[in-house]
Design an enzyme around this catalytic site. Structure first.
Site, PDB file in Angstrom:
ATOM      1  N   LYS A   7      -4.152  -2.333   0.209  1.00 39.72           N
ATOM      2  CA  LYS A   7      -3.641  -1.061   0.729  1.00 39.72           C
ATOM      3  C   LYS A   7      -2.163  -1.211   1.053  1.00 39.72           C
ATOM      4  CE  LYS A   7      -4.665   2.365   4.318  1.00 39.72           C
ATOM      5  NZ  LYS A   7      -5.494   2.672   5.518  1.00 39.72           N
TER       6      LYS A   7
ATOM      7  N   HIS B 289      -0.198   1.147   2.545  1.00 41.60           N
ATOM      8  CA  HIS B 289       0.290   2.037   3.593  1.00 41.60           C
ATOM      9  C   HIS B 289      -0.594   1.866   4.829  1.00 41.60           C
ATOM     10  CE1 HIS B 289      -2.901   4.236   1.487  1.00 41.60           C
ATOM     11  NE2 HIS B 289      -3.124   4.866   2.636  1.00 41.60           N
TER      12      HIS B 289
END
Length: 228
Positions: free
Chosen positions: A115, A117
């Site tokens: 991921k 963010h």
């Protein structure tokens, strides 16, 4: 070859798994090319009652191993459930360990993709850095997925102290000698790969249930591929 009796949680798990088609007897082609008389798909263990049976079985297997005098499982801090099927296994088992065995541990899992963010990263849940980690798995074939989990946990500073499978197929490798379980134990320690069920216990259940035809097929498969 076989045990003389099954634990209640083992019988319940077998029957629940069969009720939703997660455990089937028949003829199935495995990735290895072998024709197997049974097939286990843990992805179908996805209802409340079945997850309750599975997590109870995982927790009892773990608690028994922790208190074993012959081959004890080391105390650990975190349950790790490899994405995606292992995520509910780890979360529900951590709950049952606490409510039924008074064993308090965290749980963690990985993402298939990093991921980029928010909190970011590939790991979710309790930080494994400096922690002893126990991996929950459904069934090992080549062991590729488990090796990946071990490498990931180590890369994040954790120590893998064991693996608990839902089912150990107890088969030799393609060379007719090696065993995936033994290969993984070579990485994390002898006797550190446990299981709720083994192939021989499925055979015992078939015998007690009077399923003679399926039992004979299982025996023939064991004679050819079973880990003696």
């Amino acid at each position: 070859m076989a045990s003389t009796s099954l634990k209640t949680y083992q019988t319940e798990l077998i029957e629940h798994a069969m009720s939703v088609g997660a455990l089937k007897f028949g003829s199935f082609t495995l990735k290895s090319g072998r024709q197997s008389p049974y097939f286990f798909n843990a992805g179908l263990l996805c209802t409340g009652p079945i997850l309750a049976s599975l997590s109870t079985a995982y927790a009892q297997t773990i608690a028994t191993a922790l208190s074993s005098t012959s081959s004890p499982l080391p105390e650990f801090d975190v349950l790790f459930g490899p994405a995606y099927k292992g995520i509910p296994f780890a979360s529900t088992t951590s709950l049952v360990l606490y409510t039924k065995h008074n064993i308090s541990v965290g749980f963690a899992y990985d993402r298939k993709e990093v991921k980029d963010h928010g909190e970011g990263g590939k790991m979710v849940g309790v930080d494994v850095k400096g922690k002893k980690v126990l991996i929950l798995d459904d069934v090992m074939t080549s062991g590729k997925a488990i090796r990946g989990s071990i490498e990931l946990i180590r890369a994040h500073g954790g120590e893998v102290v064991g693996v608990v499978q839902a089912l150990n197929r107890e088969e030799v490798g393609q060379d007719g000698v090696s065993s995936t379980v033994k290969e993984i134990e070579g990485l994390i320690g002898e006797g550190r790969v446990l299981s709720i069920l083994k192939m021989r216990e499925l055979m015992l259940w078939l015998e007690k249930d009077g399923q003679t035809e399926n039992l004979e097929k299982m025996k023939a498969y064991w004679d050819q591929y079973g880990l003696k």
